[in-house]
Motif scaffolding. Structure first.
Motif, PDB file in Angstrom:
ATOM      1  N   CYS A 270       2.417   1.744  -3.395  1.00 37.46           N
ATOM      2  CA  CYS A 270       1.396   2.185  -4.369  1.00 37.46           C
ATOM      3  C   CYS A 270       1.050   3.654  -4.152  1.00 37.46           C
ATOM      4  O   CYS A 270       0.866   4.405  -5.118  1.00 37.46           O
TER       5      CYS A 270
ATOM      6  N   THR B 211      -5.130  -2.739  -3.019  1.00 36.12           N
ATOM      7  CA  THR B 211      -4.437  -1.607  -3.652  1.00 36.12           C
ATOM      8  C   THR B 211      -5.126  -1.165  -4.956  1.00 36.12           C
ATOM      9  O   THR B 211      -4.582  -0.334  -5.671  1.00 36.12           O
TER      10      THR B 211
ATOM     11  N   THR C  91       0.840  -1.208   0.000  1.00 34.42           N
ATOM     12  CA  THR C  91       0.000   0.000   0.000  1.00 34.42           C
ATOM     13  C   THR C  91       0.873   1.254   0.000  1.00 34.42           C
ATOM     14  O   THR C  91       0.616   2.218  -0.749  1.00 34.42           O
TER      15      THR C  91
END
Ligand SMILES: C[S@@+](CC[C@H](N)C(=O)[O-])C[C@H]1O[C@@H](n2cnc3c(N)ncnc32)[C@H](O)[C@@H]1O
Length: 208
Positions: free
Chosen positions: A70, A97, A67
């Motif tokens: 991303c 995600t 996460t």
């Protein structure tokens, strides 16, 4: 390119999105090392390629690495390649995600097998796969050694693709028995890499 919303240079230090979400009143042992890595990465490389071994396996808590990567990429650009041997982990992390507008590729594979074949660039390599045992069951030393050896094999498998500015981030450092990256750190030192911070995660680089 220096990004003042990411790097702390202002009197309102240290408030930025990463601090706001992950500092956790100073209790997150990975906050400091991730912050250094992002500061370095954003100054060294536009659209970096980030490769991680061991995808995020809990929706919240633990490292939340996939996460975090991303979100970095959705804000600043780049690409994430996330590798995990467990297809269920790959399936769930894809879901968690999916809201990030980020170039991301999820690979269900043994990390060493994938990295040996990988031929592209890598600006940040994050090694956090093979479980490092913290129980007091039988053969603990052997199981820990297996994890440490896997970590070193991962590094050796990707080593040919590294550039002098690639950032190396190793998780689960400083645990009893030395932690996951013990053998990798010895190898990096022998090869002339520089350690920037040895904390719960360990950051290494070839050239400052
Ligand atoms: C500690 S978790 C990763 C945590 C994640 N980086 C985070 O911050 O949330 C370790 C992961 O490594 C994966 N793993 C274990 N052995 C592996 C191997 N040989 N190759 C690739 N992944 C592996 C496991 O399936 C597990 O999902």
């Amino acid at each position: 390119m220096m990004n003042r919303w990411l790097i702390y240079t202002r009197p309102d230090w240290p408030f930025n999105w990463f601090f706001n979400q992950y500092y956790e009143n100073g209790t997150n042992p990975r906050y400091f090392t991730f912050q250094i890595v992002f500061n370095l990465l954003s100054q060294r490389k536009e659209n970096p390629v980030i490769i991680e071994t061991g995808s995020q396996w809990l929706e919240k808590g633990d490292g939340s690495s996939t996460t975090i990567f991303c979100e970095y990429i959705s804000r600043y650009g780049g690409k994430l390649i996330s590798i995990d041997i467990n297809p269920n982990t790959i399936k769930t992390v894809k879901e968690w995600t999916s809201g990030y507008q980020a170039d991301k590729e999820f690979i269900a594979s043994d990390s060493v097998a994938y990295l040996e074949k990988y031929q592209g660039p890598v600006d940040l390599i994050y090694l956090d796969s093979f479980h490092y045992s913290m129980d007091d069951g039988p053969n603990l030393q052997e199981r820990r050694l297996e994890s440490q050896e896997h970590n070193l094999k991962e590094f050796k498998a990707i080593e040919k693709q590294l550039s002098p500015s690639t950032i190396i981030l190793l998780d689960d450092n400083f645990l009893p028995g030395g932690g996951k990256p013990t053998l990798t750190k010895d190898y990096l030192e022998q090869k002339g890499y520089i350690c920037l911070l040895d904390f719960h995660q360990s950051i290494w680089i070839k050239e400052i």
